[in-house]
Design a protein around this motif. Structure first.
Motif, PDB file in Angstrom:
ATOM      1  N   MET A 135       0.839  -1.192   0.000  1.00 31.93           N
ATOM      2  CA  MET A 135       0.000   0.000   0.000  1.00 31.93           C
ATOM      3  C   MET A 135       0.879   1.249   0.000  1.00 31.93           C
ATOM      4  O   MET A 135       1.977   1.265   0.548  1.00 31.93           O
ATOM      5  N   LEU A 136       0.341   2.289  -0.603  1.00 33.82           N
ATOM      6  CA  LEU A 136       0.928   3.626  -0.563  1.00 33.82           C
ATOM      7  C   LEU A 136      -0.016   4.531   0.211  1.00 33.82           C
ATOM      8  O   LEU A 136      -1.235   4.498  -0.002  1.00 33.82           O
ATOM      9  N   VAL A 137       0.516   5.330   1.123  1.00 41.20           N
ATOM     10  CA  VAL A 137      -0.280   6.340   1.799  1.00 41.20           C
ATOM     11  C   VAL A 137       0.481   7.652   1.700  1.00 41.20           C
ATOM     12  O   VAL A 137       1.711   7.687   1.845  1.00 41.20           O
ATOM     13  N   ALA A 138      -0.240   8.724   1.425  1.00 45.15           N
ATOM     14  CA  ALA A 138       0.410  10.028   1.233  1.00 45.15           C
ATOM     15  C   ALA A 138      -0.559  11.140   1.579  1.00 45.15           C
ATOM     16  O   ALA A 138      -1.781  10.985   1.493  1.00 45.15           O
ATOM     17  N   ASP A 139      -0.005  12.275   1.962  1.00 41.76           N
ATOM     18  CA  ASP A 139      -0.779  13.498   2.149  1.00 41.76           C
ATOM     19  C   ASP A 139      -0.491  14.411   0.972  1.00 41.76           C
ATOM     20  O   ASP A 139       0.682  14.733   0.702  1.00 41.76           O
ATOM     21  N   VAL A 140      -1.543  14.815   0.286  1.00 46.49           N
ATOM     22  CA  VAL A 140      -1.374  15.596  -0.942  1.00 46.49           C
ATOM     23  C   VAL A 140      -2.297  16.803  -0.940  1.00 46.49           C
ATOM     24  O   VAL A 140      -3.309  16.836  -0.228  1.00 46.49           O
ATOM     25  N   ARG A 141      -1.941  17.783  -1.751  1.00 45.26           N
ATOM     26  CA  ARG A 141      -2.814  18.912  -2.034  1.00 45.26           C
ATOM     27  C   ARG A 141      -3.169  18.893  -3.512  1.00 45.26           C
ATOM     28  O   ARG A 141      -2.327  18.561  -4.357  1.00 45.26           O
ATOM     29  N   ILE A 142      -4.422  19.246  -3.780  1.00 42.29           N
ATOM     30  CA  ILE A 142      -4.951  19.142  -5.135  1.00 42.29           C
ATOM     31  C   ILE A 142      -5.437  20.518  -5.586  1.00 42.29           C
ATOM     32  O   ILE A 142      -6.080  21.245  -4.811  1.00 42.29           O
ATOM     33  N   ALA A 143      -5.151  20.855  -6.807  1.00 40.42           N
ATOM     34  CA  ALA A 143      -5.407  22.202  -7.326  1.00 40.42           C
ATOM     35  C   ALA A 143      -6.891  22.545  -7.355  1.00 40.42           C
ATOM     36  O   ALA A 143      -7.729  21.708  -7.723  1.00 40.42           O
ATOM     37  N   GLY A 144      -7.186  23.772  -6.949  1.00 37.92           N
ATOM     38  CA  GLY A 144      -8.486  24.400  -7.131  1.00 37.92           C
ATOM     39  C   GLY A 144      -9.686  23.514  -6.929  1.00 37.92           C
ATOM     40  O   GLY A 144      -9.858  22.884  -5.896  1.00 37.92           O
ATOM     41  N   ASP A 145     -10.520  23.461  -7.977  1.00 35.91           N
ATOM     42  CA  ASP A 145     -11.755  22.688  -7.927  1.00 35.91           C
ATOM     43  C   ASP A 145     -11.619  21.335  -8.617  1.00 35.91           C
ATOM     44  O   ASP A 145     -12.617  20.742  -9.036  1.00 35.91           O
ATOM     45  N   ALA A 146     -10.407  20.839  -8.736  1.00 43.47           N
ATOM     46  CA  ALA A 146     -10.206  19.572  -9.439  1.00 43.47           C
ATOM     47  C   ALA A 146     -10.916  18.413  -8.735  1.00 43.47           C
ATOM     48  O   ALA A 146     -11.329  17.447  -9.385  1.00 43.47           O
ATOM     49  N   LEU A 147     -11.074  18.521  -7.417  1.00 41.63           N
ATOM     50  CA  LEU A 147     -11.735  17.458  -6.655  1.00 41.63           C
ATOM     51  C   LEU A 147     -12.411  18.088  -5.444  1.00 41.63           C
ATOM     52  O   LEU A 147     -11.780  18.821  -4.685  1.00 41.63           O
ATOM     53  N   ASP A 148     -13.702  17.818  -5.287  1.00 39.15           N
ATOM     54  CA  ASP A 148     -14.423  18.428  -4.161  1.00 39.15           C
ATOM     55  C   ASP A 148     -14.035  17.778  -2.836  1.00 39.15           C
ATOM     56  O   ASP A 148     -13.525  16.659  -2.786  1.00 39.15           O
ATOM     57  N   ARG A 149     -14.305  18.513  -1.753  1.00 46.27           N
ATOM     58  CA  ARG A 149     -13.977  18.040  -0.415  1.00 46.27           C
ATOM     59  C   ARG A 149     -15.223  17.556   0.334  1.00 46.27           C
ATOM     60  O   ARG A 149     -15.196  17.393   1.555  1.00 46.27           O
ATOM     61  N   LEU A 150     -16.292  17.314  -0.387  1.00 41.90           N
ATOM     62  CA  LEU A 150     -17.537  16.882   0.242  1.00 41.90           C
ATOM     63  C   LEU A 150     -17.627  15.372   0.382  1.00 41.90           C
ATOM     64  O   LEU A 150     -18.490  14.868   1.102  1.00 41.90           O
ATOM     65  N   ASN A 151     -16.759  14.662  -0.350  1.00 39.01           N
ATOM     66  CA  ASN A 151     -16.825  13.198  -0.356  1.00 39.01           C
ATOM     67  C   ASN A 151     -15.460  12.579  -0.122  1.00 39.01           C
ATOM     68  O   ASN A 151     -14.423  13.208  -0.335  1.00 39.01           O
ATOM     69  N   TRP A 152     -15.501  11.339   0.293  1.00 38.45           N
ATOM     70  CA  TRP A 152     -14.326  10.470   0.371  1.00 38.45           C
ATOM     71  C   TRP A 152     -14.322   9.702  -0.947  1.00 38.45           C
ATOM     72  O   TRP A 152     -15.145   8.824  -1.179  1.00 38.45           O
ATOM     73  N   HIS A 153     -13.405  10.041  -1.838  1.00 32.56           N
ATOM     74  CA  HIS A 153     -13.442   9.572  -3.218  1.00 32.56           C
ATOM     75  C   HIS A 153     -12.732   8.226  -3.351  1.00 32.56           C
ATOM     76  O   HIS A 153     -11.581   8.066  -2.921  1.00 32.56           O
ATOM     77  N   MET A 154     -13.433   7.255  -3.969  1.00 33.42           N
ATOM     78  CA  MET A 154     -12.930   5.884  -4.057  1.00 33.42           C
ATOM     79  C   MET A 154     -12.968   5.396  -5.491  1.00 33.42           C
ATOM     80  O   MET A 154     -14.008   5.445  -6.149  1.00 33.42           O
ATOM     81  N   MET A 155     -11.818   4.956  -5.966  1.00 34.96           N
ATOM     82  CA  MET A 155     -11.690   4.421  -7.313  1.00 34.96           C
ATOM     83  C   MET A 155     -11.120   3.011  -7.240  1.00 34.96           C
ATOM     84  O   MET A 155     -10.247   2.726  -6.422  1.00 34.96           O
ATOM     85  N   SER A 156     -11.613   2.115  -8.073  1.00 33.35           N
ATOM     86  CA  SER A 156     -11.073   0.759  -8.094  1.00 33.35           C
ATOM     87  C   SER A 156     -10.832   0.336  -9.536  1.00 33.35           C
ATOM     88  O   SER A 156     -11.490   0.814 -10.462  1.00 33.35           O
ATOM     89  N   GLY A 157      -9.863  -0.545  -9.694  1.00 27.21           N
ATOM     90  CA  GLY A 157      -9.529  -1.027 -11.034  1.00 27.21           C
ATOM     91  C   GLY A 157      -8.627  -2.230 -10.942  1.00 27.21           C
ATOM     92  O   GLY A 157      -8.342  -2.751  -9.851  1.00 27.21           O
ATOM     93  N   GLU A 158      -8.163  -2.700 -12.078  1.00 33.31           N
ATOM     94  CA  GLU A 158      -7.338  -3.902 -12.119  1.00 33.31           C
ATOM     95  C   GLU A 158      -6.032  -3.738 -11.356  1.00 33.31           C
ATOM     96  O   GLU A 158      -5.498  -4.693 -10.804  1.00 33.31           O
ATOM     97  N   ALA A 159      -5.504  -2.511 -11.318  1.00 28.95           N
ATOM     98  CA  ALA A 159      -4.226  -2.278 -10.642  1.00 28.95           C
ATOM     99  C   ALA A 159      -4.369  -2.224  -9.127  1.00 28.95           C
ATOM    100  O   ALA A 159      -3.387  -2.310  -8.397  1.00 28.95           O
ATOM    101  N   GLY A 160      -5.621  -2.083  -8.645  1.00 29.78           N
ATOM    102  CA  GLY A 160      -5.865  -1.937  -7.220  1.00 29.78           C
ATOM    103  C   GLY A 160      -6.677  -0.688  -6.955  1.00 29.78           C
ATOM    104  O   GLY A 160      -6.842   0.168  -7.828  1.00 29.78           O
ATOM    105  N   TYR A 161      -7.188  -0.564  -5.751  1.00 30.96           N
ATOM    106  CA  TYR A 161      -8.039   0.590  -5.462  1.00 30.96           C
ATOM    107  C   TYR A 161      -7.200   1.798  -5.061  1.00 30.96           C
ATOM    108  O   TYR A 161      -6.033   1.689  -4.647  1.00 30.96           O
ATOM    109  N   LEU A 162      -7.827   2.966  -5.154  1.00 28.35           N
ATOM    110  CA  LEU A 162      -7.227   4.223  -4.717  1.00 28.35           C
ATOM    111  C   LEU A 162      -8.316   5.057  -4.075  1.00 28.35           C
ATOM    112  O   LEU A 162      -9.452   5.096  -4.561  1.00 28.35           O
ATOM    113  N   ALA A 163      -7.998   5.708  -2.970  1.00 26.56           N
ATOM    114  CA  ALA A 163      -8.958   6.564  -2.281  1.00 26.56           C
ATOM    115  C   ALA A 163      -8.309   7.896  -1.941  1.00 26.56           C
ATOM    116  O   ALA A 163      -7.118   7.960  -1.615  1.00 26.56           O
ATOM    117  N   LEU A 164      -9.106   8.944  -2.044  1.00 28.32           N
ATOM    118  CA  LEU A 164      -8.670  10.288  -1.658  1.00 28.32           C
ATOM    119  C   LEU A 164      -9.672  10.834  -0.651  1.00 28.32           C
ATOM    120  O   LEU A 164     -10.844  11.045  -0.980  1.00 28.32           O
TER     121      LEU A 164
END
Length: 479
Positions: A193-222
């Motif tokens: 697993m990778l865990v990191a603290d990141v900052r994301i530009a402007g309105d590229a991603l809202d802060r209202l949700n816990w964003h979860m993506m899954s795929g063949e390479a493995g899941y990712l959450a922000l």
């Protein structure tokens, strides 16, 4: 447990705490408010900088409130956002990750609270300094030796003599290895697993949700981190190893989400790990105690590691105080392992089942039901509670019961009864009467400093004998 004078020692203290994570800081705060001299040392030059343990469970919020940082936790944290599932760059729907319940009289915190670990540590360090303590940074343990009267620890800054030593130095504990204490466990998930603290530009991603993506390479959450402009990124790698460089973090975001690499404007901290569950074969070796990750290693799923660690400190702190300051029998310290190791084993199993999708993050994860009914310090039953149960909150005149309990003292609580009560000298035990309280029923309850019912009964029969085991006997009158 008097300290012996050792000529070659440059420092003497009652308790040496190794490791200034949430566990070590919480213990140092608890000992400071009890007037127990403690030296807290940390090998690193500063507090841990990452968000790793970001979930504060309801029971831990109660603990932190008692330690005097409840307001700061409310100010700097926030509720967990609703999960949002993504696929192919499109929102597919919400996912509620945690059990959320309305606060009640008995349980004032109904949901997990998110706050990055670095903030939790800053809050606890500020509280420790208010209490007159501090952390000695850039100080490593290089060796230790025990005798019948104490521990001599060799630090990189010189030797220290202490009555007791507490290892709160994490999963790779130097103290645990020096003692030869093994850990028994299993790999929860072979995928790194990778865990990191990141900052994301402007309105590229809202802060209202816990964003979860899954795929063949493995899941990712922000996950947006309350009280900060940051997101915590967690990514699974089914193939290959995580690249923890800023470029590697940006690349995995671009590969698995609709965001571009340049949308990640900063990578503040990153690390990799393999989810594992492991339990130390024992939590004590003579005058040395293991606590937190030094004693148990959890999968991050379910948010149990930091919480269990803080509660280790909360259990151990009052017992060290009773023995080192108030003359309680040294055997009281045996109860630390007897109470906490079964709890850690149970929570480890919970974390593993949640990680593998075999159990939801329900009521058990909130740790409000955790208790010590089978423990050596649990005697009696009254009303609807049994000794070893968590002492619920409830109305107490113009205050709350948690206000009555708050502090390093014991509380003898009389609920809905006019039974004659003993007198106690000093502040070690405070006596409080209250009218009927549904969460208790009718009876007498001796509430331990860590918020659990130690003794319960319909009258005071047996109370004096029980109190003597905790070092309260000399203060007890007319009982």
């Amino acid at each position: 447990m008097e300290l012996n004078s050792v000529k070659e020692c440059v420092t003497e203290t009652s308790v040496l705490i190794v490791g200034a994570g949430p566990c070590g800081l919480a213990l140092a705060c608890d000992l400071a408010r009890r007037g127990v001299p403690a030296l807290l040392v940390e090998q690193a030059p500063a507090l841990f900088p990452g968000s790793r343990g970001k979930g504060i469970q309801p029971r831990t919020r109660e603990v932190l409130d008692d330690l005097g940082v409840g307001d700061a936790v409310r100010e700097h944290g926030g509720p967990a956002p609703v999960g949002m599932i993504w696929q192919g760059g499109e929102r597919m729907g919400e996912h509620h990750m945690f059990r959320v319940a309305a606060p009640t009289d008995a349980e004032p915190y109904g949901e997990p609270w998110l706050m990055p670990q670095w903030r939790t540590q800053e809050i606890l360090l500020a509280r420790l300094r208010e209490l007159g303590g501090d952390v000695v940074f850039s100080t490593a343990l290089t060796g230790l030796a025990q005798d019948t009267d104490g521990v001599t620890a060799q630090l990189s800054t010189g030797p220290v003599r202490a009555s007791c030593l507490v290892a709160a130095d994490g999963g790779r504990s130097t103290v645990r290895r020096a003692l030869g204490i093994t850990m028994t466990g299993e790999t929860v998930d072979p995928a790194p697993m990778l865990v990191a603290d990141v900052r994301i530009a402007g309105d590229a991603l809202d802060r209202l949700n816990w964003h979860m993506m899954s795929g063949e390479a493995g899941y990712l959450a922000l996950c947006p981190l309350p009280g900060t402009p940051d997101f915590q990124l967690v990514a699974q790698y089914k193939d290959g190893e995580p690249d923890t460089t800023p470029e590697g973090v940006r690349a995995v975001v671009a590969e698995r989400t609709h965001l571009a690499a340049e949308d990640v404007t900063e990578v503040l901290w990153s690390s990799d790990f393999r989810p594992r569950a492991a339990l130390a074969d024992r939590f004590r070796d003579g005058r040395v105690f293991l606590a937190g990750d030094a004693a148990h290693i959890h999968s991050p799923a379910g948010g149990q590691g930091l919480n269990t660690s803080v509660q280790d400190a909360y259990n151990l702190g009052w017992k060290l105080g009773q023995v080192l300051r108030h003359g309680a029998p040294a055997a009281l310290l045996d109860s630390y392992e007897q109470e906490r190791r079964p709890v850690a084993a149970e929570v480890l199993g919970l974390s593993t089942r949640i990680h593998r999708g075999e159990q939801e993050r329900g009521a058990a994860a909130q740790q409000l039901g955790t208790g010590y009914r089978e423990g050596p310090l649990s005697t009696g039953r009254a009303g609807v509670l049994e000794a070893g149960d968590r002492a619920p909150d409830g109305p107490a005149g113009d205050r709350r019961l948690f206000d009555v309990f708050r502090g390093p003292h014991f509380t003898l609580l009389a609920v809905g009864t006019d039974a004659e009560l003993p007198e106690f000298a000093g502040e070690a035990v405070r006596v409080h009467r209250t009218d009927a309280c549904e969460a208790y029923g009718k009876g007498l309850f001796l509430i331990r400093p860590d918020g659990y019912v130690g003794w319960a009964g319909e009258d005071t029969a047996g109370l004096a004998e029980y109190a003597a085991r905790l070092g309260l006997g000399p203060d007890l009158r007319r009982c």
